[in-house]
Design a protein around this motif. Sequence first.
Motif, PDB file in Angstrom:
ATOM      1  N   ALA A 296      53.715 -19.163  29.517  1.00 44.35           N
ATOM      2  CA  ALA A 296      54.706 -17.758  29.051  1.00 44.35           C
ATOM      3  C   ALA A 296      54.653 -17.462  27.663  1.00 44.35           C
ATOM      4  O   ALA A 296      54.555 -16.389  27.292  1.00 44.35           O
ATOM      5  CB  ALA A 296      56.147 -17.934  29.611  1.00 44.35           C
ATOM      6  N   VAL A 297      54.674 -18.573  26.617  1.00 41.27           N
ATOM      7  CA  VAL A 297      54.464 -18.215  25.432  1.00 41.27           C
ATOM      8  C   VAL A 297      53.011 -17.851  25.177  1.00 41.27           C
ATOM      9  O   VAL A 297      52.963 -16.996  24.217  1.00 41.27           O
ATOM     10  CB  VAL A 297      54.773 -19.591  24.578  1.00 41.27           C
ATOM     11  CG1 VAL A 297      54.269 -19.693  23.212  1.00 41.27           C
ATOM     12  CG2 VAL A 297      56.237 -20.088  24.890  1.00 41.27           C
ATOM     13  N   LEU A 298      51.929 -18.342  25.565  1.00 36.27           N
ATOM     14  CA  LEU A 298      50.886 -17.893  25.548  1.00 36.27           C
ATOM     15  C   LEU A 298      50.567 -16.426  25.865  1.00 36.27           C
ATOM     16  O   LEU A 298      50.126 -15.551  25.200  1.00 36.27           O
ATOM     17  CB  LEU A 298      49.807 -18.685  26.260  1.00 36.27           C
ATOM     18  CG  LEU A 298      48.177 -18.182  26.063  1.00 36.27           C
ATOM     19  CD1 LEU A 298      48.019 -18.444  24.662  1.00 36.27           C
ATOM     20  CD2 LEU A 298      47.423 -19.193  27.010  1.00 36.27           C
ATOM     21  N   ALA A 299      51.466 -15.904  27.062  1.00 37.63           N
ATOM     22  CA  ALA A 299      51.500 -14.686  27.429  1.00 37.63           C
ATOM     23  C   ALA A 299      51.880 -13.619  26.477  1.00 37.63           C
ATOM     24  O   ALA A 299      51.341 -12.537  26.409  1.00 37.63           O
ATOM     25  CB  ALA A 299      52.294 -14.384  28.656  1.00 37.63           C
TER      26      ALA A 299
ATOM     27  N   ALA B 180      55.397 -12.963  31.707  1.00 35.30           N
ATOM     28  CA  ALA B 180      56.043 -14.341  30.936  1.00 35.30           C
ATOM     29  C   ALA B 180      57.389 -14.396  31.633  1.00 35.30           C
ATOM     30  O   ALA B 180      57.830 -15.541  31.933  1.00 35.30           O
ATOM     31  CB  ALA B 180      55.835 -13.986  29.554  1.00 35.30           C
ATOM     32  N   ASN B 181      58.191 -13.389  31.443  1.00 35.13           N
ATOM     33  CA  ASN B 181      59.493 -13.724  32.181  1.00 35.13           C
ATOM     34  C   ASN B 181      59.599 -13.947  33.701  1.00 35.13           C
ATOM     35  O   ASN B 181      60.579 -14.759  33.970  1.00 35.13           O
ATOM     36  CB  ASN B 181      60.238 -12.239  31.762  1.00 35.13           C
ATOM     37  CG  ASN B 181      60.545 -12.210  30.335  1.00 35.13           C
ATOM     38  OD1 ASN B 181      61.238 -12.989  29.854  1.00 35.13           O
ATOM     39  ND2 ASN B 181      60.117 -11.224  29.605  1.00 35.13           N
TER      40      ASN B 181
ATOM     41  N   ALA C 191      64.584 -19.793  28.612  1.00 35.73           N
ATOM     42  CA  ALA C 191      64.471 -18.520  28.218  1.00 35.73           C
ATOM     43  C   ALA C 191      64.625 -18.343  26.372  1.00 35.73           C
ATOM     44  O   ALA C 191      64.111 -17.424  25.676  1.00 35.73           O
ATOM     45  CB  ALA C 191      65.224 -17.346  28.823  1.00 35.73           C
ATOM     46  N   ALA C 192      65.549 -19.293  25.901  1.00 33.85           N
ATOM     47  CA  ALA C 192      65.862 -19.420  24.505  1.00 33.85           C
ATOM     48  C   ALA C 192      64.612 -19.904  23.691  1.00 33.85           C
ATOM     49  O   ALA C 192      64.295 -19.148  22.775  1.00 33.85           O
ATOM     50  CB  ALA C 192      66.891 -20.189  24.247  1.00 33.85           C
ATOM     51  N   LEU C 193      63.918 -20.696  24.268  1.00 32.64           N
ATOM     52  CA  LEU C 193      62.657 -21.413  23.697  1.00 32.64           C
ATOM     53  C   LEU C 193      61.812 -20.277  23.595  1.00 32.64           C
ATOM     54  O   LEU C 193      60.956 -20.010  22.661  1.00 32.64           O
ATOM     55  CB  LEU C 193      62.220 -22.500  24.411  1.00 32.64           C
ATOM     56  CG  LEU C 193      63.057 -23.780  24.282  1.00 32.64           C
ATOM     57  CD1 LEU C 193      62.593 -25.026  25.174  1.00 32.64           C
ATOM     58  CD2 LEU C 193      63.161 -24.328  22.845  1.00 32.64           C
ATOM     59  N   LEU C 194      61.618 -19.490  24.632  1.00 30.91           N
ATOM     60  CA  LEU C 194      60.707 -18.343  24.885  1.00 30.91           C
ATOM     61  C   LEU C 194      60.871 -17.536  23.785  1.00 30.91           C
ATOM     62  O   LEU C 194      60.232 -16.744  23.179  1.00 30.91           O
ATOM     63  CB  LEU C 194      60.551 -17.693  26.089  1.00 30.91           C
ATOM     64  CG  LEU C 194      59.727 -16.691  26.424  1.00 30.91           C
ATOM     65  CD1 LEU C 194      57.999 -17.251  26.153  1.00 30.91           C
ATOM     66  CD2 LEU C 194      59.610 -16.084  27.862  1.00 30.91           C
TER      67      LEU C 194
END
Length: 276
Positions: free
Chosen positions: A25-28, A144-145, A160-163
């Motif tokens: 998700a971070v990569l996205a 990602a979400n 979600a906070a880390l993202l």
Amino acid sequence: MFAAKLPFDVTRVPFYYGWAILLLAVLAMFSSLPGQTAGIAAFTQPLCAVTGLSDLQLSIAYLLGTATSGLVLPSAGRLVDRLGARRAYCMTTACLALTLFTLVKVLQQLKPAAEFATPVFMVTMACGFLAVRFFGQGLLPIIANTLVGKWFDRRRARAAALLGVVNGLAFSYAPKAMSDLVDLYDWDGGWLRLALVLGLGVTAIAWLFCRDTPEACGLSVDGEQGSTTTAQTAVVDRPATEAVRSLEFLVIALMLCAHGTVLTGYTFHLQSNGPE
């Protein structure tokens, strides 16, 4: 090709695979930068030079592309639900790469006519911005979400906070990184290299490691043992037609709209306003 156990079975991984999904998700979010205003800002002045458009004309094309993208995004969200996040992830990064490649080639072909073809360049840039905003700023963050929402329930706030933290850091550094890319390879070389990374690198990573849901892989949400059903959080469901008329929705939507509009306008003109 997109079966849950291909190319490997994630149940054999010695940790909860949702944390790997969080990295994807971070990569996205990182991959969405070519379609985000923070990633486009470094290209505005080179694009003005190539097309002969003024800052105002380019920003109007950007407005038209962004607004049109926003109008079709709700349908795209439903498409992600039908296709699954993994398939949508691969298709979106490939399409974003193809968009960047095509836009570079079209502008290179039209460049000799820059002094005489302002309407053509306006339409070309509006269509180009529509595509990069749709795939970059729109679909990739949705994917990602969606991944975070499907793989986490009790730990969703933490994930979600880390993202969000990583997303904020990436977007803060994006104008500098993209500016360095333009300085090294010019606008067309920068976009072509981004297209190569997205089309070959990120698409391959998404296919290799992304999975739609923990249930499809024989896992439980949050990695809890003893159940493969989705953990249920106490929520109040409302029909979409009722939700969009609620005061809570309108307040949040207007707040996000105002914030996004001001931030987008300022960031898009970052280069032209920088010397001032």
